[in-house]
Design an enzyme around this catalytic site. Structure first.
Site, PDB file in Angstrom:
ATOM      1  N   ARG A 130       0.383  -1.582  -0.373  1.00  0.00           N
ATOM      2  CA  ARG A 130      -0.224   0.048   0.147  1.00  0.00           C
ATOM      3  C   ARG A 130       0.965   1.226   0.172  1.00  0.00           C
ATOM      4  NH1 ARG A 130      -2.481  -3.484  -1.262  1.00  0.00           N
ATOM      5  NH2 ARG A 130      -4.173  -4.639  -1.116  1.00  0.00           N
ATOM      6  N   SER A 137     -10.806  -0.021   4.156  1.00  0.00           N
ATOM      7  CA  SER A 137      -9.793  -0.548   4.760  1.00  0.00           C
ATOM      8  C   SER A 137      -8.718   0.769   5.789  1.00  0.00           C
ATOM      9  CB  SER A 137      -8.667  -1.091   4.266  1.00  0.00           C
ATOM     10  OG  SER A 137      -9.474  -2.553   4.188  1.00  0.00           O
ATOM     11  N   GLU A 172      -4.044   3.332   6.681  1.00  0.00           N
ATOM     12  CA  GLU A 172      -3.812   3.311   4.977  1.00  0.00           C
ATOM     13  C   GLU A 172      -4.589   5.002   4.263  1.00  0.00           C
ATOM     14  OE1 GLU A 172      -5.254  -0.565   3.165  1.00  0.00           O
ATOM     15  OE2 GLU A 172      -5.442   0.424   1.901  1.00  0.00           O
TER      16      GLU A 172
END
Ligand SMILES: Cc1cc2nc3c(=O)[nH]c(=O)nc-3n(C[C@H](O)[C@H](O)[C@H](O)COP(=O)(O)OP(=O)(O)OC[C@H]3O[C@@H](n4cnc5c(N)ncnc54)[C@H](O)[C@@H]3O)c2cc1C
Length: 279
Positions: A162, A204, A274
């Site tokens: 990510r 998320s 995130e």
């Protein structure tokens, strides 16, 4: 630079924010100006928590950066002609997915139901695990990326989970042209998506810590289904930050801080967001 008024309470997937003027990037010169002025970039705002007081925002003009076509390019190392798919960074994941499927090309099956623009997807190195546990990320599909007007080989970008480490403006990218759309894999991703919460969310909220799952940690400290004001962690999927209705920027920040504190106190793990926060 031209500007456009965007109401982030409607535009962002979390449905939090306010109407704010956003600068439109129409050329590499605009991109370089954005970097020089320290503007925050907005893609489709599917992974953003934006303050109603945010300033200095910029986004790609989708009239200019939404092309998709198969291109023949010279390999800079061996001089051979190679085919790849040239994609504008404002193009949505669903349009990229549909193009690949229609051309019987493989490799982006995981983009089905993963909302965003190519720019945001590359910046976040977005991806998904299949039900067999295999990890799919956009970095595996990239040949080269146009950042601020300069083409850079994807191999030179420090992609990780990510994260891309890219600090400039992504304008376009060349994706690998791999023959054969994988229908079974696409159906597998659809089945995974069907289990995700349907409420407004940013996907998320936290990255999974190494060897663990943010959702498991949040559930263990009693935060699955827990809310502050109008923002909560989904009762269906603990790591999904959802807007239950009328949720505010402050509600979301308070919940994120509470989660970090509780998880740290219980497990000694500092959760990393995130979701990208623009204050
Ligand atoms: C229901 C739902 C499910 C999701 N599922 C997944 C999933 O399975 N896997 C996953 O990885 N993510 C998932 N996400 C998160 C989201 O889809 C990804 O993070 C996606 O990459 C966001 O793209 P975006 O265009 O909306 O970027 P934004 O949210 O607008 O921005 C994200 C980041 O990218 C930067 N950025 C945007 N455009 C550019 C550009 N042109 N150049 C440089 N930087 C740029 C922004 O500054 C910001 O830091 C999900 C989100 C939702 C709402």
């Amino acid at each position: 630079m031209q500007t456009r008024l965007i109401d982030f309470s409607k535009y962002s997937s979390l449905r939090i924010g306010a109407p704010i003027e956003v600068h439109l990037i129409r050329s590499s010169k605009d991109a370089q100006e954005c970097v020089a002025r320290g503007f925050s970039l907005i893609g489709k705002a599917q992974n953003l928590l934006i303050s109603p007081h945010a300033k200095n925002l910029a986004m790609l003009d989708k009239e200019i950066f939404s092309q998709i076509s198969i291109e023949s390019r010279e390999n800079t190392t061996n001089g051979a002609q190679e085919n790849s798919v040239l994609v504008g960074a404002a193009l949505s994941s669903s349009k990229i997915f549909s193009f690949f499927k229609a051309q019987n090309l493989g490799g982006v099956e995981f983009l089905q139901g993963l909302p965003g623009s190519l720019g945001g997807i590359i910046k976040m190195n977005a991806g998904l695990k299949s039900s067999s546990g295999q990890n799919y990320e956009i970095c595996e599909m990239l040949d080269s990326i146009n950042i601020n007007g300069e083409w850079i080989d994807a191999e030179k970008i420090p992609f990780s989970y990510r994260s891309s480490g890219i600090s400039g403006v992504i304008l376009q990218a060349c994706l690998k042209k791999i023959q054969g759309f994988n229908d079974a894999l696409s159906k597998d991703f659809l089945a995974i998506r069907a289990k995700h919460p349907k409420m407004p969310s940013c996907g998320s909220c936290f990255k999974n810590p190494k060897g663990d799952f943010a959702g498991r940690l949040l559930e263990s400290v009693g935060l699955k289904g827990f809310s502050i004001g109008g923002v909560g962690f989904s009762a269906q999927h603990a790591n999904f930050l959802v807007n239950l209705g009328g949720g505010s920027f402050e509600d979301a920040l308070a919940l994120i801080e509470l989660a970090k504190k509780r998880v740290f106190e219980a497990f000694g793990i500092m959760l990393e967001c995130e979701v990208q926060i623009i204050s």
